[in-house]
Scaffold this active site. Sequence first.
Site, short mmCIF file in Angstrom:
data_model
loop_
_atom_site.label_atom_id
_atom_site.label_comp_id
_atom_site.label_asym_id
_atom_site.label_seq_id
_atom_site.Cartn_x
_atom_site.Cartn_y
_atom_site.Cartn_z
CD GLN A 167 -2.33 -2.28 5.61
OE1 GLN A 167 -1.29 -2.36 5.36
NE2 GLN A 167 -3.52 -1.42 5.06
CG ASP A 193 2.53 3.80 5.44
OD1 ASP A 193 2.67 3.46 4.27
OD2 ASP A 193 1.90 3.19 6.23
CE LYS A 252 0.52 -1.43 2.01
NZ LYS A 252 -0.36 -0.85 3.15
#
Length: 279
Positions: free
Chosen positions: A96, A119, A52
């Site tokens: 995460q 997200d 990422k």
Amino acid sequence: MAKLINGKEIAEQVKLETRDRAQALREKGIEVTLAVVQVGQDPASCVYVRNKKKACEVCGILSKSIELPEETTMDELMQVVRDLNEDPSVNGILVQLPLPAHLDESAVIRAIDPKKDVDGFHPESVGKLSLGLPGFESCTPAGVIQLLKRSGVVCEGKECVIVGRSNIVGKPMGMMMLRENATVTIAHSRTQNLKEVCRRADILIIAIGKARFITADYIKPGAVVIDCGINRDENGKLCGDTDFDQVSAVADAITPVPGGVGPMTVAMLMKNCVDSAEL
Ligand code: NDP
């Protein structure tokens, strides 16, 4: 032999478009910034976080890294999220997953400001998707939609079977395929006659997390097969949820693993960050 749907190539296109938009924002004095929070050092998470951050560099997005020790408490993590919510220089917040077992993932996701929920996991984002309102969309299914569209696959009126009903892939995938006017079936571990159900699919999307589970006898000849799975086989080799060699002999088009859905997930995250900054 099935046509290969090249996720790596399509993800590069999406990232280039995103880079141009980030550049246009920079010219207006806005630096697109993604905060990446990682708790502990789970090896798979480390690889995902690294990918990422690399994608951020390619797209001209700043990444702000917050690495916390495994023993971080819920209070400490919630404070980090609140600080990022209030930080005007941060456009997107990514925590995460998975978090260490003592932390409540759902509570952490709910604590993220929905305006920075790149997200797309916050209940507000999920609710907007269900209601057909604009909002952040979960990156993996959104990436699948881009793969289909940019490969010229028509979804309207088609039978789409999705195998897997997780909150981050299967369920939002179902909502997105409905939006594309496909006729959607979502199958899962309790589905009876899974092979028959899958053989109805013009478009079969699999996200179950079982190495090479879907074999040729699950496939209607001429189907488009999208494999979201990322697994290691018994030899430690990366593979999807479909048996690629078998399935590609029957399908019309298929995504490989690696190089299919995986790169699209990261590209869509970048797109969501720029969307957030533009908003
Ligand atoms: P989950 O484990 O959260 O969900 C798996 C789903 O598959 C569940 O709904 C489960 O059913 C269903 N399932 C499991 N076994 C079977 C079976 N034998 N037959 C039918 N359905 C079954 O997984 P995720 O959705 O998070 O991930 C799925 C895969 O996608 C994994 O390989 C993961 O690594 C990958 N992934 C890839 C991403 C990417 O960037 N490309 C991003 C996210 C995930 P039930 O609900 O009944 O238990």
